[in-house]
Design an enzyme around this catalytic site. Structure first.
Site, PDB file in Angstrom:
ATOM      1  CD  GLU A 245      -3.241   0.290   2.155  1.00  0.00           C
ATOM      2  OE1 GLU A 245      -4.299  -0.295   1.895  1.00  0.00           O
ATOM      3  OE2 GLU A 245      -2.940   0.659   3.301  1.00  0.00           O
TER       4      GLU A 245
ATOM      5  CE  LYS B 152     -12.228   1.358   0.808  1.00  0.00           C
ATOM      6  NZ  LYS B 152     -11.652   2.295   1.755  1.00  0.00           N
TER       7      LYS B 152
ATOM      8  CG  HIS C 255       7.061 -29.062   0.763  1.00  0.00           C
ATOM      9  ND1 HIS C 255       7.581 -30.321   0.570  1.00  0.00           N
ATOM     10  CD2 HIS C 255       7.814 -28.480   1.723  1.00  0.00           C
ATOM     11  CE1 HIS C 255       8.600 -30.497   1.402  1.00  0.00           C
ATOM     12  NE2 HIS C 255       8.760 -29.387   2.108  1.00  0.00           N
TER      13      HIS C 255
HETATM   14  O1  PA5 Z   1      -3.805   1.253   5.743  1.00  0.00           O
HETATM   15  C1  PA5 Z   1      -4.915   1.683   5.447  1.00  0.00           C
HETATM   16  O2  PA5 Z   1      -5.135   2.881   5.362  1.00  0.00           O
HETATM   17  C2  PA5 Z   1      -6.058   0.732   5.199  1.00  0.00           C
HETATM   18  O3  PA5 Z   1      -5.650  -0.579   5.204  1.00  0.00           O
HETATM   19  C3  PA5 Z   1      -7.082   0.909   6.283  1.00  0.00           C
HETATM   20  O4  PA5 Z   1      -6.467   0.665   7.514  1.00  0.00           O
HETATM   21  C4  PA5 Z   1      -8.257  -0.031   6.081  1.00  0.00           C
HETATM   22  O5  PA5 Z   1      -8.837   0.201   4.855  1.00  0.00           O
HETATM   23  C5  PA5 Z   1      -9.267   0.177   7.184  1.00  0.00           C
HETATM   24  O6  PA5 Z   1      -9.668   1.505   7.243  1.00  0.00           O
HETATM   25  P1  PA5 Z   1     -10.420   2.067   8.487  1.00  0.00           P
HETATM   26  O7  PA5 Z   1      -9.533   1.933   9.658  1.00  0.00           O
HETATM   27  O8  PA5 Z   1     -10.702   3.502   8.150  1.00  0.00           O
HETATM   28  O9  PA5 Z   1     -11.690   1.264   8.632  1.00  0.00           O
END
Ligand code: PA5
Length: 426
Positions: A277, A412, A298
């Site tokens: 990310e 989303k 494996h």
């Molecule tokens: O690292 C990130 O920003 C995402 O993985 C969020 O943590 C994830 O989408 C969850 O978001 P939120 O904490 O707003 O529900």
């Protein structure tokens, strides 16, 4: 607490003075808050000025939950659950032990119908607490799970509101409205800490403390690592980042993080999100993939040894790992294992690592090893910071902002359109 060995990358990539300079500059940008996305460096600030009162408060709340709950359900997804799961997996036992604390179950990290309906059935008759964790408070998966769990709790417990702990933004989002209406205990996710960097905030620390892990040792392990990294030019986090980006620029576009200790597999999942990310944007970034060895040797071992040669590999290893088991001798030796009789299982596993790193290097996979001194809260804390700092440098070397995640909105938007989500909640 941590040692980086890059020996098995040298046949493929030698650090150039130019790369060293780029990496040192990137490090300076992190330390001086002068790089892209510097407004999201709160994950460093919270270690630079530790809030001991908050740590103590979390320990107290965790104690209450440990005393009163049979089960703590942690609701969250992505950065709001992977860190807690990683540390709990690393530092607690594989199988249930009666240490006085509750079972910890994760929910809201997907929308599996069967999982959540079976969970509600499993909770029947148990004393249940819920920690709902969402920075935005609007993420569909945890919001959905929380609606089910809240209904379930309210139908069964007169003190349901005391059994719900909310971890969210200081003021924004739907969870804040509910929290102030119901008076749930609340912990805050600092706005300048992104989800994937939030494991050392209440997001991770509360569930980890409930699991019986010493969160002060975990936290201060990270603090020590930060101090070490900040004070050392060319430190190990810089070397790791520079080596992987140097290899990436030579065509090694996938990095596998491999552990030989199953307790570390959650760290692999956390690392995968942290790097994927942070770097995967603007059509660049090393593709991170976590594997669990020797299990995956494996299955994926064939590809690692012989597949397309664009792979680099980082082993995450524990240096002083005590063995509880020694291979017993056998009179009949029908399984042919007497050649390792008397050896510790940890030793056998270590030879699997040594053999794999050699075979993969000889097969064209540059590899390095991050050694943790021991499987303890302070070393795990140090490793969390090591990777957080490294990904910031790595992102800067790739020219991206390591702290945003614009790409996660696209699916989303499509999904919400299909679901008919109104612009503003009805
Ligand atoms: O690292 C990130 O920003 C995402 O993985 C969020 O943590 C994830 O989408 C969850 O978001 P939120 O904490 O707003 O529900």
């Amino acid at each position: 607490m941590i040692r980086l060995d890059t020996t098995n990358t040298h046949d493929f990539y030698e650090m150039t003075p130019a790369m060293q300079e780029r990496a040192d500059n990137a490090h300076q940008q992190v330390v001086s808050k002068s790089g892209k996305g510097a407004e999201f460096l709160g994950w460093r600030d919270l270690l630079l000025s530790p809030n001991d009162a908050l740590l103590e408060d979390l320990v107290q709340t965790a104690e209450r939950i440990r005393e009163e709950a049979d089960v703590l359900v942690c609701i969250g997804i992505g950065g709001s659950y992977l860190g807690a799961r990683a540390v709990i997996d690393a530092l607690t036992e594989f199988f249930p032990v009666d240490d006085g604390g509750p079972e910890i179950i994760f929910a809201g990290h997907h929308m599996g119908d069967a999982y959540h309906s079976q969970l509600l059935r499993y909770l029947e008759g148990k004393s249940v607490f819920v920690n709902v964790i969402s920075k935005s408070g609007t993420t569909l998966e945890p919001a959905l799970a929380f609606r089910f769990l809240r209904n379930w709790l309210e139908a069964r417990f007169a003190d349901a509101d005391k059994r719900i702990i909310v971890t969210t933004d200081p003021s924004k989002g739907a969870l804040n409205i509910l929290q102030s209406e119901r008076g749930y205990t609340k912990y805050v996710i600092p706005p300048d800490v992104g989800g994937r960097f939030s494991v050392l905030t209440p997001v991770g620390l509360l569930p980890i403390a409930v699991a019986g892990v010493d969160i002060q040792a975990l936290f201060y392990g990270a603090v020590s690592k930060l101090k070490e990294i900040d004070s050392e030019k060319g430190n190990d986090a810089v070397q790791y980042a520079a080596t992987r980006v140097g290899l990436f620029e030579k065509g090694f576009s996938t990095e596998v993080l491999a552990c030989f200790e199953p307790a570390l597999s959650g760290i692999g999942g956390w690392w995968q999100q942290l790097f994927g990310e942070s770097e995967g944007k603007e059509h660049t970034g090393v593709f991170p993939a976590a594997l669990q060895y020797s299990t995956d040797l494996h299955s994926m071992g064939q590809y690692m040894q012989d597949g397309e040669r664009k792979l680099m590999e980082t082993f995450l290893m524990i240096d002083s790992h005590k063995s509880a088991l020694t291979v017993p001798p056998s009179e009949d030796n029908l399984d042919g294992l007497n050649y390792i009789s008397g050896k510790e299982v940890t030793f056998v596993n270590r030879q699997a690592y040594e053999g794999t790193s050699r075979a993969h290097r000889n097969g064209g996979v540059p590899n390095m090893t991050v050694w943790l001194d021991s499987l303890t809260p302070d070393c795990i804390g140090a490793s969390l910071y090591f990777f957080e700092h490294a990904v910031a440098i790595s992102g800067y070397l790739l020219g991206v902002n390591p702290f945003d995640q614009p790409g996660v909105e696209a699916y989303k938007n499509e999904m919400f359109q299909l679901l008919g989500k109104p612009e503003k909640p009805a």
